[in-house]
Scaffold this active site. Structure first.
Site, PDB file in Angstrom:
ATOM      1  N   ARG A  77       0.844  -1.300   0.107  1.00 48.86           N
ATOM      2  CA  ARG A  77      -0.016  -0.129  -0.014  1.00 48.86           C
ATOM      3  C   ARG A  77       0.974   1.383  -0.137  1.00 48.86           C
ATOM      4  NH1 ARG A  77      -5.093  -2.567   2.348  1.00 48.86           N
ATOM      5  NH2 ARG A  77      -6.543  -0.633   2.729  1.00 48.86           N
ATOM      6  N   ARG A 128     -22.059  -1.575   2.149  1.00 51.67           N
ATOM      7  CA  ARG A 128     -21.412  -2.824   2.447  1.00 51.67           C
ATOM      8  C   ARG A 128     -21.852  -3.547   3.553  1.00 51.67           C
ATOM      9  NH1 ARG A 128     -15.226  -3.389   0.533  1.00 51.67           N
ATOM     10  NH2 ARG A 128     -14.787  -1.862   2.335  1.00 51.67           N
ATOM     11  N   ARG A 159     -18.629  -3.347   8.406  1.00 55.63           N
ATOM     12  CA  ARG A 159     -17.035  -3.120   8.962  1.00 55.63           C
ATOM     13  C   ARG A 159     -16.930  -2.005   9.632  1.00 55.63           C
ATOM     14  NH1 ARG A 159     -13.013  -4.591   4.253  1.00 55.63           N
ATOM     15  NH2 ARG A 159     -11.996  -2.945   4.793  1.00 55.63           N
TER      16      ARG A 159
HETATM   17  P1  AMP Z   1      -8.441  -3.758   3.842  1.00 55.39           P
HETATM   18  O1  AMP Z   1      -9.406  -4.855   4.082  1.00 55.39           O
HETATM   19  O2  AMP Z   1      -7.462  -4.101   2.747  1.00 55.39           O
HETATM   20  O3  AMP Z   1      -9.387  -2.583   3.363  1.00 55.39           O
HETATM   21  O4  AMP Z   1      -7.834  -3.458   5.038  1.00 55.39           O
HETATM   22  C1  AMP Z   1      -8.421  -2.997   6.312  1.00 55.39           C
HETATM   23  C2  AMP Z   1      -7.518  -2.178   7.176  1.00 55.39           C
HETATM   24  O5  AMP Z   1      -6.282  -2.886   7.539  1.00 55.39           O
HETATM   25  C3  AMP Z   1      -6.890  -1.113   6.630  1.00 55.39           C
HETATM   26  O6  AMP Z   1      -7.738   0.001   6.508  1.00 55.39           O
HETATM   27  C4  AMP Z   1      -5.683  -0.589   7.165  1.00 55.39           C
HETATM   28  O7  AMP Z   1      -6.045  -0.298   8.538  1.00 55.39           O
HETATM   29  C5  AMP Z   1      -5.113  -2.189   7.530  1.00 55.39           C
HETATM   30  N1  AMP Z   1      -4.301  -2.804   6.412  1.00 55.39           N
HETATM   31  C6  AMP Z   1      -4.440  -3.783   5.702  1.00 55.39           C
HETATM   32  N2  AMP Z   1      -3.726  -3.915   4.755  1.00 55.39           N
HETATM   33  C7  AMP Z   1      -2.750  -2.819   4.881  1.00 55.39           C
HETATM   34  C8  AMP Z   1      -1.342  -2.444   4.493  1.00 55.39           C
HETATM   35  N3  AMP Z   1      -0.839  -3.250   3.300  1.00 55.39           N
HETATM   36  N4  AMP Z   1      -0.497  -1.609   5.137  1.00 55.39           N
HETATM   37  C9  AMP Z   1      -1.107  -0.877   6.289  1.00 55.39           C
HETATM   38  N5  AMP Z   1      -2.452  -1.084   6.866  1.00 55.39           N
HETATM   39  C10 AMP Z   1      -3.042  -2.162   6.197  1.00 55.39           C
END
Ligand code: AMP
Length: 217
Positions: free
Chosen positions: A89, A123, A156
């Protein structure tokens, strides 16, 4: 062995498309967000560390994310390959990943911010079996209940307007440059994230030269 990364702003359908790709190709789907959500639900020490950050829609520290990815990859259950979702990210995470693994393709799901807002705020998720729903396009048969396991659906914690704006800003400022980095390596496949789910899956498979999708969601 197929090694893919799927990128796109929150709500672009990364998780859904990754799961469909994984099915008949025997890929392992690695979602860093799902790993963190599991820790929050199980009340682990890591869960306590990331809960507030996630609920605010902020990014977890690179050190912790890298540790989670390293440990997950070390399980080495990806004999036929993997599809990583939600990582890398930012520039540092991309550098860390590229030091250890080659990537065959980056699937980039494109979706305008207004459509993201519309989707994310409607969602819903089943906390028991992980099935996700959308109150606009993919409603559960019985309101508020999972079609698969009957569990009550939840929103969520990070699908609030404030957290979403924070994630959108992070995406444009930090994640977009990663995409440009991959673009220079000529591994990026841009796919329109607006059509129906099955159509997007077929477009992904076509651009990657994979057999057509025949499954049922
Ligand atoms: P997601 O389901 O991919 O939207 O991830 C949910 C949350 O997990 C994000 O909003 C971040 O707080 C954390 N997170 C997931 N992947 C990452 C990443 N690669 N770097 C930093 N935080 C992450």
């Amino acid at each position: 062995m197929r090694k893919y990364v799927i990128m796109g702003v929150q709500g672009s359908g990364k998780g859904t498309q990754a799961k469909m790709l994984r099915e008949d190709l025997d890929l392992v789907h690695i979602s860093v967000g799902d790993i963190f959500r599991w820790h929050v639900r199980q009340h682990t020490k890591m869960g306590a560390q990331v809960k507030r950050i996630m609920a605010a829609g902020e990014l977890v520290s690179d050190e912790l994310v890298e540790e989670v990815v390293r440990r997950r990859m070390e399980i080495h259950d990806w004999n036929y390959g993997f599809i990583i979702d939600g990582f890398p990210r930012n520039g540092r995470q991309a550098a860390f990943f590229m030091e250890s693994y080659d990537i065959d393709a980056v699937i980039h799901l494109e979706l305008p911010d207004d459509e993201v807002r519309r989707r994310v705020l409607s969602r819903r998720l089943c906390p028991s079996c992980g099935m996700d729903y959308n109150l606009i396009a993919d409603r559960p048969e019985q309101e508020g209940r999972c079609d698969i396991c009957g569990h009550e659906l939840i929103t969520r914690a990070d699908d609030t307007p404030e957290a979403l704006e924070s994630r959108l800003t992070d995406y444009h400022e930090k994640t977009r440059p990663v995409l440009e980095l991959f673009r220079r390596k000529e591994v990026v496949h841009d796919v329109d994230g607006r059509p129906p789910v099955e159509e997007i899956q077929q477009a992904i498979r076509k651009t990657l030269g994979l057999p057509a999708y025949r499954g049922q969601r």
